[in-house]
Design a protein around this motif. Structure first.
Motif, short mmCIF file in Angstrom:
data_model
loop_
_atom_site.label_atom_id
_atom_site.label_comp_id
_atom_site.label_asym_id
_atom_site.label_seq_id
_atom_site.Cartn_x
_atom_site.Cartn_y
_atom_site.Cartn_z
N ALA A 170 3.14 -0.67 -20.14
CA ALA A 170 3.31 -0.58 -21.54
C ALA A 170 3.33 0.68 -22.41
N LEU A 171 2.90 1.71 -22.02
CA LEU A 171 3.09 2.94 -22.70
C LEU A 171 4.28 3.65 -22.10
N ALA A 172 4.88 3.49 -20.98
CA ALA A 172 6.12 3.74 -20.73
C ALA A 172 7.31 3.06 -21.30
N LEU A 202 1.27 8.71 -32.84
CA LEU A 202 0.67 7.36 -32.47
C LEU A 202 0.65 7.02 -31.01
N TRP A 203 1.69 7.61 -30.15
CA TRP A 203 1.71 7.23 -28.77
C TRP A 203 0.58 7.95 -28.08
N GLY A 204 0.64 9.10 -28.57
CA GLY A 204 -0.74 10.09 -27.87
C GLY A 204 -1.83 9.38 -28.14
N LEU A 205 -2.22 8.94 -29.34
CA LEU A 205 -3.45 8.32 -29.66
C LEU A 205 -3.76 7.11 -28.81
N LEU A 206 -2.57 6.33 -28.71
CA LEU A 206 -2.86 5.18 -27.58
C LEU A 206 -3.01 5.53 -26.38
N LEU A 207 -2.56 6.54 -25.88
CA LEU A 207 -2.54 7.24 -24.50
C LEU A 207 -4.12 7.47 -24.38
N TRP A 219 -6.35 4.41 -24.45
CA TRP A 219 -6.35 3.82 -23.12
C TRP A 219 -7.19 4.47 -22.05
N VAL A 220 -7.08 5.64 -21.94
CA VAL A 220 -7.71 6.62 -20.89
C VAL A 220 -9.17 6.43 -21.08
N ALA A 221 -9.49 6.60 -22.54
CA ALA A 221 -10.98 6.44 -22.83
C ALA A 221 -11.63 5.04 -22.40
N PHE A 222 -10.93 4.20 -22.80
CA PHE A 222 -11.25 2.82 -22.46
C PHE A 222 -11.59 2.31 -21.05
N GLY A 223 -10.54 3.01 -20.11
CA GLY A 223 -10.59 2.78 -18.64
C GLY A 223 -11.60 3.84 -18.17
N TRP A 224 -11.90 4.67 -18.79
CA TRP A 224 -13.06 5.62 -18.14
C TRP A 224 -14.35 5.08 -18.39
#
Length: 83
Positions: A16-18, A36-41, A44-49
């Protein structure tokens, strides 16, 4: 196929990010779009962690198992034997 289930969050989120990045490149987006893309990234990383599986501590006695079962939290208890 177990790896697909195990890493589905990483695979789907990465795709999705790609796709979003490809859209931003295609449209020659402004820095706001990339921000905005960087904030989503980061989200995504924080939620997964935060939601990753963590190893649990083994129970040392039957009383600890009983306390965990009555604690109100989901508890998985399994027994292993080398015999």
């Amino acid at each position: 196929m177990a790896w697909l289930n195990r890493y589905s969050f990483v695979i789907l989120g990465g795709l999705a990010l790609a796709a979003l990045a490809a859209g931003l490149i295609f449209r020659r987006a402004s820095p706001w779009g990339w921000g905005l893309w960087g904030l989503l990234l980061i989200a995504w990383v924080a939620f997964g962690w935060a939601m990753r599986a963590r190893p649990s501590q083994p129970f040392a006695s039957a009383a600890q198992i009983e306390a965990a079962l009555k604690g109100g939290q989901p508890t998985l208890v399994y027994w292993f034997s080398n015999y």
